[in-house]
Structure formats: C-alpha cells, structure tokens
Design an enzyme around this catalytic site. Structure first.
Site, PDB file in Angstrom:
ATOM      1  N   SER A 136       0.854  -1.191   0.000  1.00 11.98           N
ATOM      2  CA  SER A 136       0.000   0.000   0.000  1.00 11.98           C
ATOM      3  C   SER A 136       0.886   1.235   0.000  1.00 11.98           C
ATOM      4  CB  SER A 136      -0.848   0.006   1.277  1.00 11.98           C
ATOM      5  OG  SER A 136      -1.514   1.244   1.428  1.00 11.98           O
ATOM      6  N   TYR A 146      -1.860   0.550  10.706  1.00 16.84           N
ATOM      7  CA  TYR A 146      -1.909   0.076   9.312  1.00 16.84           C
ATOM      8  C   TYR A 146      -0.623   0.445   8.573  1.00 16.84           C
ATOM      9  CZ  TYR A 146      -3.664  -0.656   4.554  1.00 16.84           C
ATOM     10  OH  TYR A 146      -3.828  -1.079   3.259  1.00 16.84           O
TER      11      TYR A 146
END
Ligand code: 8X3
Length: 255
Positions: free
Chosen positions: A137, A150
């Site tokens: 990501s 995250y």
C-alpha cells in the site's frame, strides 16, 4: 482433482475487492487460479465462475496455509499475497493494540507463512518464471495521522518483500510489490471503520474517480506476465486525483 495443465496462480484474500478482481483477471489470461480466502461460499462462487479452484484458507493460521500448499501441489507459477486490511483509524495513543496485532498478523505474518509454504512450488515453476506479487500500500511508504497500526503493518509488507528479494536473488523466482493508493472497494473502508458507512464513504468523498479493484488487478496481471528476467520491484498506483496521501482532489460535485 486432476492437476491443472495451464499456468497456475494462487490469490489470497480472493473473496472480494482486489483479490477477486485479480483472480478474474488472471483467469482471463489463461491461468488456473486457486482462489483462497476464509469465506468458503465466496471463493466457491468465484472459482465456479472462472473455472478455478476454491480453497478455504486463513493466512494467519499455519495449518490452514499448509492445507493450501497441499491443494496447490508441486508446481506454481504465480503467488499474489493479497490478503490484508486495515482495522481502526485512531491516533496511536488511543488505539486498540489488539487491532494492531491483527493487522500485523494478516498483512505480514500471513504473507510470510503463505510465501514459505508455497516457495518450493514456485521454484519449480515452468522455465524458472515463478513470481510473487505482494499487495502492499502507499500506507507502506508514508505516515499519516490515525494510520499508525496500518502504516506500520504495510511498511512491514514492503520490508519483507525487499528482504525476500535479497535473500532469493540467485533463485529462479521473482519478488515484487504493488502499492496501491486510494482504491474504492466494497469492503476496505467498511472493515477499517467497523461497518460505519458514513466514515467509509468520507474516504472517497468528492473524488471523481478513485481506483477500482480492476485497475489494480490489471497492473498485477501486467507485473506477473513480464518475461522471466524482468522483475518489477515495486509499482505505486494511485488515482489521478491523488497526487499524494495529503493532496487529493475532492472537487467533484457528484459525491
Ligand atoms: C490503502 C491506502 O491511504 O487508505 O491501502 O492507507 S490508504
């Protein structure tokens, strides 16, 4: 089950979003796809649709991953480590460490377990063309407020990818990572905000065209179908409206 004769691919987290779209895209390229995810009904429907094999698999569970490797058998061409996700968006000092553990577990440990289990089969791929594509990501490239758990986990995905590439440099297998930015899927933001549809929708508010799962699947398919000497180390993909995590065009009237 008779062993597939076409090129084979494993996609984890195939029950929805980028995983399901990637399974479809690879099947359209002629791969026999092992669709792996926890939700049996979903992977069964997907596998039936694309002529693949459904495998109920929790990547965080070692026995489940061993069973996946058993189903795949001795040869595999492509592994897409897509299973992952974000849970929560609280500031670090207010966050729930259990959510951090779950994020590390699925985004890092799960990827490591699946890779270890399937590496022997990947090394046996036709023409030494085996390839791993880890779905990271842009959160693995930067920090942002509320993203602590995250971003830490996705930085982990990035670093494990790089480490594997170094360690396997003289083996017939490629190690790559795709790092998507804003992708609108049915579940990513809903899972992150624990089903709060309003907060989930706010992520994409005013953005004319966030990426969709098919955009990322298309890029993954390109990465894993390059000639065997070509390693796309990492590919960052964002919608045009997102110049960076902090610079997003939200001027679309439609949303
Ligand atoms: C998704 C990108 O910006 O929501 O992996 O962290 S972001």
């Amino acid at each position: 089950m008779t062993a597939p004769t076409s090129r084979t691919a494993v996609v984890t987290g195939a029950s929805s979003g980028i995983g399901a779209a990637t399974a479809r895209a690879l099947a359209a390229e002629g791969f026999h796809v092992f669709c792996a995810a926890r939700r049996t009904d979903r992977v069964a429907a997907l596998a039936a649709e694309i002529g693949g094999t459904a495998v109920t698999c929790d990547v965080t569970d070692a026995a489940s991953v061993a069973a996946l490797a058993e189903t795949v058998g001795p040869r595999l061409d492509v592994l897409v480590n897509n299973a992952g996700g974000a849970f929560g968006a609280e500031p670090v000092v207010e966050s729930d460490v259990e959510e951090w553990r779950r994020m590390y577990d699925v985004n890092v440990i799960g990827l490591v377990q699946v890779t270890r289990a399937l590496l022997p089969a990947l090394l046996a791929a036709e023409d030494g063309a085996g390839i791993i594509c880890n779905v990271g990501s842009t959160a693995g490239r930067i920090a942002y407020e509320g993203g602590g758990g995250y971003t830490a986990a996705k930085h982990g995905t990035q670093v494990v990818t790089e480490t594997l590439r170094l360690e396997l440099f003289d083996q017939p297998v490629r190690v790559t990572e795709i790092a998507p930015g804003m992708v609108r899927t049915d579940e990513f933001a809903m899972v992150r905000f624990d089903g709060d549809a309003e907060r989930a929708a706010a992520v994409y508010a005013g953005v004319a065209e966030p990426l969709v799962a098919e955009d990322v699947a298309d890029a993954i398919t390109w990465m894993v179908t390059r000639p065997r000497h070509v390693n796309i180390d990492e590919l960052v993909i964002r919608p045009r409206a997102q110049a960076s995590q902090f610079k997003v065009d939200r001027s679309s009237a439609g949303d």
